[in-house]
Design an enzyme around this catalytic site. Structure first.
Site, short mmCIF file in Angstrom:
data_model
loop_
_atom_site.label_atom_id
_atom_site.label_comp_id
_atom_site.label_asym_id
_atom_site.label_seq_id
_atom_site.Cartn_x
_atom_site.Cartn_y
_atom_site.Cartn_z
N ASP A 139 0.83 -1.20 0.00
CA ASP A 139 0.00 0.00 0.00
C ASP A 139 0.88 1.27 0.00
O ASP A 139 2.10 1.17 0.14
CB ASP A 139 -0.93 -0.03 1.22
CG ASP A 139 -2.28 0.62 0.93
OD1 ASP A 139 -2.34 1.48 0.03
OD2 ASP A 139 -3.27 0.28 1.60
N ASP A 196 -10.48 2.98 -3.51
CA ASP A 196 -10.96 1.71 -2.96
C ASP A 196 -12.38 1.42 -3.42
O ASP A 196 -13.22 2.30 -3.47
CB ASP A 196 -11.00 1.78 -1.42
CG ASP A 196 -9.62 1.61 -0.80
OD1 ASP A 196 -8.63 1.59 -1.54
OD2 ASP A 196 -9.56 1.50 0.44
#
Ligand code: NAG
Ligand code: NAG
Ligand code: NAG
Ligand code: NAG
Length: 434
Positions: free
Chosen positions: A174, A235
């Site tokens: 990430d 997301d």
């Protein structure tokens, strides 16, 4: 691509010069971008990832059934085998954020939360491997993970070694808590090299372009040299608006991102949320159809312990999975959108076949009719002189043989999709249809 490197590495004799130059040119044309050379993700990875459905529940006393723990992953591993997920291709069982203890150990190594992962990640990996599955894990390029656990900045080599020693098969890396563009780029590259140095085959999932794009245009040619797949957009949520926004972003940028995708490197529109709460049946069909059209990694985030049979059948639909996993690895793209909100997409498949998707993006009214002209699909090659057409979604049925001037009439529900596959037929005379 390894062959290309060998050719380049050897001095060429005069006589060979022209053929080699031609070969190199062909290789450049065939591989517009070199992929990360780890031999992995030659088709889009398939599996399960906990984030969208299970988020960051770390309180197992309050919510033992849903907290992020080794128990949860062992249950999912069992079900991936017993319920047929593994056998249709879902292979990677992936941990997302919130698996770690709040601090590194005395040696500086990452460690799992001792209460929630008492057996440790290596044991969990053994268990997952014993089921014929692979284990994915999560870390972050910056100073902290997005949920505030220890980041890998300053520890890239050590963390890569740790993951390899545990038997991890995939890393989702990430991009939170990374201050500068330079550190972001260098971090993603350094981790890629560090994974390679471990000698273990580890799929590398990046969020590099997602975090970079706020600052500058990502260089996808470069990203593909370091990552097996990469997130471009926000997301995913368990909502139609989220699916819709993801598709809209993809269309807006398709001229820049579609051609880069191929064996070894894929655009990642994020998880499949099919089988959860937010999507109607037609919207679930649309997500499945378009993740196949986009050659997207198929990472489900749902609860395999509770999934309705229709969603399960959709996720396990072998014809759709075959389109997603097509070995040619070309990503599909939108051709047109008409004034009624009907979108036509195509994806070239191996053997001259094409996947065709028609989505009704209008969120009012009833089913709309769309007339698909076979004349122009695949630059005029998809059905020339003839083709057989199979409808794959929402239901499987044979639409028979057609010629290059045929129209196909399909009925598409609001926010739903009809997915078709054409296979070109050369022998027009033997068909007797022209
Ligand atoms: C590391 O990279 C080289 C090419 O640069 C490749 O040949 C090798 O297979 C890679 N190793 C791993 C474990 O990914
Ligand atoms: C991590 O924090 C340190 C200290 O604040 C800072 O110098 C460094 O740039 C940070 N690293 C990243 C990747 O943002
Ligand atoms: C993108 O990266 C590739 C590979 O590193 C490089 O050859 C190319 O010049 C870069 N393009 C731009 C616009 O910086
Ligand atoms: C596509 O890439 C080009 C070259 O980097 C850039 O100028 C253009 O703005 C990009 N288009 C989109 C929609 O991002």
């Amino acid at each position: 691509m390894a062959a290309g490197a060998n050719w380049r590495g050897k001095p060429n004799r005069g006589r060979l010069l022209v053929p080699v130059a031609v070969l190199l040119l062909l290789l450049e044309l065939a591989c517009p971008a070199n992929a990360l050379e780890n031999g992995l993700a030659l088709t889009p990875p398939m599996g399960w990832l906990h984030w969208e459905r299970f988020l960051c529940q770390t309180d197992c006393s309050q919510d033992p059934y849903r907290c992020i723990s080794e128990k949860l992953f062992m249950q999912m591993a069992d079900l991936m085998v017993s319920e047929g997920w593994r056998d249709v291709g879902y292979q990677y069982l992936c941990i997302d954020d919130c698996w770690m203890a709040p601090t590194r150990d005395e040696q500086g190594q990452l460690q799992p939360d001792p209460k929630r992962f008492p057996s440790g990640i290596a044991k969990l990996a053994d268990y997952v491997h014993s089921k014929g599955l692979k284990l994915g894990i999560y870390a972050d390029v910056g100073n902290k993970t997005c949920a505030g656990f220890p980041g890998s900045y300053g520890y890239y080599e050590l963390d890569a070694k740790t993951f390899a020693s545990w038997g991890v098969d995939l890393l989702k890396f990430d991009g939170c808590y990374c201050n500068t563009l330079n550190l972001l780029e260098e971090g993603y590259k350094t981790m890629s090299r560090a994974l390679n140095k471990t000698g273990r085959s580890i799929v590398y999932s990046c969020e590099w372009p997602l975090y970079e794009k706020f600052l500058q245009k990502p260089n996808y040619t470069e990203i593909k040299q370091y990552c097996n797949y990469w997130r471009n957009f926000a997301d995913i949520y368990d909502a139609w608006s989220s699916i819709r926004n993801t598709l809209d972003w993809t269309v807006l940028h398709q001229d820049n991102i579609t051609s880069i995708a191929g064996p070894g490197g894929w655009n990642d529109p994020d998880m499949l949320v099919i089988g959860n709460f937010g999507l109607s049946w037609d919207q679930q069909v649309t997500q499945m159809a378009f993740w196949a059209m986009m050659a997207a990694p198929l990472l489900m985030s749902n609860d395999l312990r509770h999934i309705n049979p229709a969603s399960k059948a959709l996720l396990q639909n072998k014809e759709v999975i075959a389109i997603n996993q097509d070995p040619l690895g070309k990503q599909g793209y939108r051709i047109t959108k008409d004034h009624n909100g009907l979108e036509l997409w195509e994806r070239p498949l191996s053997g001259g076949a094409y996947a065709i998707a028609i989505m009704n993006s209008q969120e009012i009214g009833g089913p709309q009719t769309y007339m698909v002209s076979l004349t122009f699909l695949g630059n005029g090659l998809a059905c020339n002189p003839a083709c057989s057409v199979q409808q794959i979604l929402p239901t499987s049925r044979n639409l028979g043989l057609h010629n290059w001037i045929s129209f196909l009439k399909v009925l598409v529900n609001p926010t739903g999709t009809v997915l078709l596959k054409t296979v070109v037929i050369e022998e027009k005379r033997s068909l007797g249809i022209l």
